[in-house]
Design a protein around this motif. Structure first.
Motif, PDB file in Angstrom:
ATOM      1  N   LYS A  64       0.380  -1.102   0.479  1.00 25.55           N
ATOM      2  CA  LYS A  64      -0.117   0.252   0.058  1.00 25.55           C
ATOM      3  C   LYS A  64       0.851   1.406  -0.200  1.00 25.55           C
ATOM      4  O   LYS A  64       1.446   1.618   1.256  1.00 25.55           O
ATOM      5  CB  LYS A  64      -0.921  -0.117   1.519  1.00 25.55           C
ATOM      6  CG  LYS A  64      -1.685   1.043   1.428  1.00 25.55           C
ATOM      7  CD  LYS A  64      -3.014   1.563  -0.135  1.00 25.55           C
ATOM      8  CE  LYS A  64      -4.061  -0.049   0.456  1.00 25.55           C
ATOM      9  NZ  LYS A  64      -4.958   0.123  -0.127  1.00 25.55           N
ATOM     10  N   ILE A  87       2.217   4.943  -0.125  1.00 24.79           N
ATOM     11  CA  ILE A  87       1.308   6.763   0.748  1.00 24.79           C
ATOM     12  C   ILE A  87       1.780   7.835   0.704  1.00 24.79           C
ATOM     13  O   ILE A  87       1.040   8.682   0.759  1.00 24.79           O
ATOM     14  CB  ILE A  87       2.415   6.356   1.620  1.00 24.79           C
ATOM     15  CG1 ILE A  87       3.167   7.164   1.644  1.00 24.79           C
ATOM     16  CG2 ILE A  87       2.149   5.173   3.111  1.00 24.79           C
ATOM     17  CD1 ILE A  87       4.449   7.959   3.452  1.00 24.79           C
ATOM     18  N   SER A  88       1.563   7.864  -1.396  1.00 26.22           N
ATOM     19  CA  SER A  88       1.362   8.110  -1.925  1.00 26.22           C
ATOM     20  C   SER A  88      -0.298   9.308  -2.565  1.00 26.22           C
ATOM     21  O   SER A  88      -0.698   7.594  -3.303  1.00 26.22           O
ATOM     22  CB  SER A  88       2.122   9.067  -3.158  1.00 26.22           C
ATOM     23  OG  SER A  88       2.568   7.234  -3.940  1.00 26.22           O
ATOM     24  N   TYR A 145      -5.270   5.782  -1.943  1.00 25.16           N
ATOM     25  CA  TYR A 145      -3.795   5.117  -1.607  1.00 25.16           C
ATOM     26  C   TYR A 145      -3.390   3.951  -2.580  1.00 25.16           C
ATOM     27  O   TYR A 145      -3.745   2.744  -2.766  1.00 25.16           O
ATOM     28  CB  TYR A 145      -3.538   4.157  -0.281  1.00 25.16           C
ATOM     29  CG  TYR A 145      -3.599   5.728   0.795  1.00 25.16           C
ATOM     30  CD1 TYR A 145      -2.444   6.717   0.618  1.00 25.16           C
ATOM     31  CD2 TYR A 145      -4.689   6.117   1.696  1.00 25.16           C
ATOM     32  CE1 TYR A 145      -2.356   7.803   1.721  1.00 25.16           C
ATOM     33  CE2 TYR A 145      -4.787   6.933   2.223  1.00 25.16           C
ATOM     34  CZ  TYR A 145      -3.989   8.303   2.120  1.00 25.16           C
ATOM     35  OH  TYR A 145      -3.838   9.612   2.496  1.00 25.16           O
ATOM     36  N   ASN A 157       7.200   4.931   8.847  1.00 24.93           N
ATOM     37  CA  ASN A 157       5.782   4.570   8.293  1.00 24.93           C
ATOM     38  C   ASN A 157       6.476   2.975   8.049  1.00 24.93           C
ATOM     39  O   ASN A 157       5.272   2.065   8.310  1.00 24.93           O
ATOM     40  CB  ASN A 157       5.769   4.771   6.675  1.00 24.93           C
ATOM     41  CG  ASN A 157       4.845   6.415   7.077  1.00 24.93           C
ATOM     42  OD1 ASN A 157       3.374   6.642   7.085  1.00 24.93           O
ATOM     43  ND2 ASN A 157       5.218   7.339   6.728  1.00 24.93           N
ATOM     44  N   GLU A 205       3.608   0.249   9.619  1.00 29.96           N
ATOM     45  CA  GLU A 205       2.781  -0.579   8.022  1.00 29.96           C
ATOM     46  C   GLU A 205       3.023  -1.598   8.436  1.00 29.96           C
ATOM     47  O   GLU A 205       2.352  -3.082   8.633  1.00 29.96           O
ATOM     48  CB  GLU A 205       3.499  -0.103   6.798  1.00 29.96           C
ATOM     49  CG  GLU A 205       3.460  -1.134   6.115  1.00 29.96           C
ATOM     50  CD  GLU A 205       4.682  -1.227   4.744  1.00 29.96           C
ATOM     51  OE1 GLU A 205       4.877  -2.445   4.068  1.00 29.96           O
ATOM     52  OE2 GLU A 205       4.870   0.076   4.425  1.00 29.96           O
ATOM     53  N   SER A 228       2.638  13.000  10.369  1.00 28.57           N
ATOM     54  CA  SER A 228       2.615  14.282   9.183  1.00 28.57           C
ATOM     55  C   SER A 228       1.591  15.092   9.221  1.00 28.57           C
ATOM     56  O   SER A 228       1.907  16.195   8.666  1.00 28.57           O
ATOM     57  CB  SER A 228       2.627  13.372   7.904  1.00 28.57           C
ATOM     58  OG  SER A 228       1.323  12.286   7.809  1.00 28.57           O
ATOM     59  N   ARG A 269       2.326   8.510   8.374  1.00 23.98           N
ATOM     60  CA  ARG A 269       0.509   8.645   7.885  1.00 23.98           C
ATOM     61  C   ARG A 269      -0.663   8.571   8.668  1.00 23.98           C
ATOM     62  O   ARG A 269      -0.292   7.313   9.009  1.00 23.98           O
ATOM     63  CB  ARG A 269       0.919   8.055   5.970  1.00 23.98           C
ATOM     64  CG  ARG A 269       2.456   8.993   5.420  1.00 23.98           C
ATOM     65  CD  ARG A 269       1.407  10.649   5.429  1.00 23.98           C
ATOM     66  NE  ARG A 269       1.093  11.129   4.315  1.00 23.98           N
ATOM     67  CZ  ARG A 269       1.052  11.103   3.271  1.00 23.98           C
ATOM     68  NH1 ARG A 269       1.339  10.430   2.370  1.00 23.98           N
ATOM     69  NH2 ARG A 269      -0.371  10.782   2.625  1.00 23.98           N
ATOM     70  N   ILE A 295      -3.009   6.638   7.665  1.00 26.88           N
ATOM     71  CA  ILE A 295      -3.548   5.171   6.876  1.00 26.88           C
ATOM     72  C   ILE A 295      -2.733   4.090   7.497  1.00 26.88           C
ATOM     73  O   ILE A 295      -3.271   2.675   7.899  1.00 26.88           O
ATOM     74  CB  ILE A 295      -2.829   5.461   5.446  1.00 26.88           C
ATOM     75  CG1 ILE A 295      -3.367   3.944   4.575  1.00 26.88           C
ATOM     76  CG2 ILE A 295      -1.899   5.087   4.910  1.00 26.88           C
ATOM     77  CD1 ILE A 295      -3.642   3.705   3.595  1.00 26.88           C
ATOM     78  N   ASN A 296      -1.323   4.480   8.379  1.00 23.44           N
ATOM     79  CA  ASN A 296      -0.517   3.224   9.045  1.00 23.44           C
ATOM     80  C   ASN A 296      -0.964   3.170  10.089  1.00 23.44           C
ATOM     81  O   ASN A 296       0.167   2.862  10.958  1.00 23.44           O
ATOM     82  CB  ASN A 296       0.725   4.209   8.135  1.00 23.44           C
ATOM     83  CG  ASN A 296       1.478   3.068   6.995  1.00 23.44           C
ATOM     84  OD1 ASN A 296      -0.014   2.150   6.330  1.00 23.44           O
ATOM     85  ND2 ASN A 296       2.039   3.626   6.525  1.00 23.44           N
TER      86      ASN A 296
END
Length: 460
Positions: free
Chosen positions: A76, A78-79, A118, A222, A226, A249, A259, A261-262
């Motif tokens: 996955k 993160i951009s 993502y 990350n 992750e 972030s 980030r 998402i993690n």
């Protein structure tokens, strides 16, 4: 056969699938050589090709984007892949497209490769393969450059040529060397018992392999979170240890920090579940393995001043006044997730490629124009050039270095080919409107704030 003809045949062979037979002593010349075929390498190749320059890209793998073929391990990215902005202006939309490279081909926008905000890393690999093939970039695959040195020559552009040697002892010669190999060598901390530590690059990604286990993760970036996110639902508990506190972030405004998402483990930690975050210098730690295979965390000082052969009971374990030190419980596994650093090993001393200092020691030392501080004509692009704007701007990521790579190309065009830096001319009456338009739309200045800038020259 002249060096120029050999270079042409080599370029043609990339499309026919065969290479001309050259002796080990043959020296293939190109004005520009690029090491690596990641995003920044392909971006540089694109600009050189559009300018009809003599160049060649060397890639050790069979396809571009070999780093993304392996990482991130859990696939996955993160951009962000923001496909809709409510605007039709393509330059403005690039502000929020963190994955596309710059090109004239509208097919090569990342939004055509993934619908996910993502994206999966496999889609990045496919995108880079298409970018190289559709634009017919000159990439020589399965070629690992294992040594780079200098050949002094006053007639050369920079007073010397770069001599590159591949794994088959074939030599290549160029006037300008663009290094864009990224940072891919794992950061490792050596301490007593570090041989029991598994690396992020090899540890299992199957959550079932961690069922009912207690895990310690070294690192708080990350990759560490992750890894934790992947096994959070099956472990007894997870502890994470690092020298510094977690940087979020959304709080620091730096894309390389943790980030959202993690950060699932932050929830379980803050909401008083069993998971925990610890702070400490990893070099002060030590790991001792007991007869049952459990891993005990202590301090290097205690190990170095104890008789390990007498068993785990003879090793002092750290504890606070309330005897409530979290890592007193043994772990089943310890995983290292400490990021990456630049590979300096292939560069001869004559190039004087030196690591930076402090938190920039994982990057090579370069000038503000991305040229090596010690060797003229050697430029560092992509993630490895992030020392210029580390923890400030986006130069270590695709949506940042696509613009700095373009800036380096424009510098080279001016320096070696007499091509002026692109500019626009307006009557002074349009100055205000022109500035406002750039402020509202420009993507390069938006992503690389504090690094790239517009210069306005007023004619008398």
């Amino acid at each position: 056969m002249t060096a120029l003809v050999r270079g042409v045949l080599l370029g043609l062979a990339l499309y026919t699938g065969s290479l001309p037979v050259l002796s080990c002593a043959a020296l293939v010349y190109h004005d520009y050589c690029i090491i690596g075929a990641g995003p920044s390498d392909l971006q540089a190749a694109y600009f050189l090709q559009r300018a009809s320059r003599d160049y060649l890209v060397f890639e050790r793998s069979h396809a571009p984007g070999s780093f993304f073929a392996l990482y991130p391990r859990h696939r996955k990215l993160i951009s962000i892949n923001k496909r809709y902005t409510g605007k039709s202006n393509s330059e403005f939309n690039l502000r929020h497209d963190w994955n596309s490279l710059l090109s004239h081909d509208r097919r090569l926008l990342f939004q055509h490769y993934s619908r996910d905000f993502y994206p999966n890393a496999d889609e990045m690999v496919r995108y880079l393969e298409d970018f190289a093939s559709l634009l017919k970039l000159l990439v020589q695959y399965n070629t690992a450059i294992i040594h780079v040195t200098l050949e002094r020559d006053e007639q050369a552009w920079n007073g010397h040529y770069f001599i590159l040697t591949d794994q088959n002892r074939q030599n290549y010669k160029c006037s300008c060397l663009l290094v864009a190999t990224g940072t891919w060598v794992p950061n490792v901390v050596n301490f007593p018992g570090s041989e029991y530590v598994e690396g992020y690059e090899t540890v299992s990604t199957n959550p079932e392999d961690f069922t009912g286990q207690t895990v310690l993760i070294l690192g708080r970036g990350n990759s560490a979170f992750e890894t934790a996110e992947n096994i959070l639902g099956v472990t007894n508990f997870i502890h994470m240890v690092s020298r510094s506190r977690v940087r979020l972030s959304w709080a620091t405004h730096y894309v390389g920090d943790l980030r959202a998402i993690n950060n699932g483990l932050l929830d379980t930690y803050q909401l008083k579940s069993l998971d925990g975050l610890l702070e400490g210098d990893l070099e002060d730690l030590a790991i001792v393995k007991d007869k049952k295979g459990k891993l005990h965390i202590t301090l290097r000082f205690y190990v170095e001043n104890s008789n390990i052969s007498a068993g785990i009971d003879s090793i002092t374990l750290p504890q606070d006044e309330l005897d409530n030190f979290a890592p007193r419980a043994p772990y089943d596994r310890v995983i290292r997730c400490l990021g990456w650093k630049f590979d300096f090993s292939i560069y001869n001393r004559s190039l004087k490629m030196m690591p930076g200092k402090g938190d920039k020691k994982k990057y090579p030392q370069i000038k503000p124009n991305y040229e090596s501080t010690s060797t003229q004509g050697l430029f560092v692009l992509g993630t490895a050039s992030h020392s210029i704007d580390f923890r400030k701007s986006a130069g270590g990521f695709i949506h940042g270095f696509r613009y700095t790579t373009r800036a380096v190309h424009r510098l080279l065009e001016k320096r070696h080919h007499g091509v002026p830096w692109p500019s626009a001319v307006y009557p002074v009456t349009q100055l205000t409107n022109s500035i406002i338009k750039r402020v509202n739309e420009a993507s390069g200045l938006y992503q690389m704030f504090s690094v790239l800038a517009d210069i306005i020259l007023l004619r008398e």
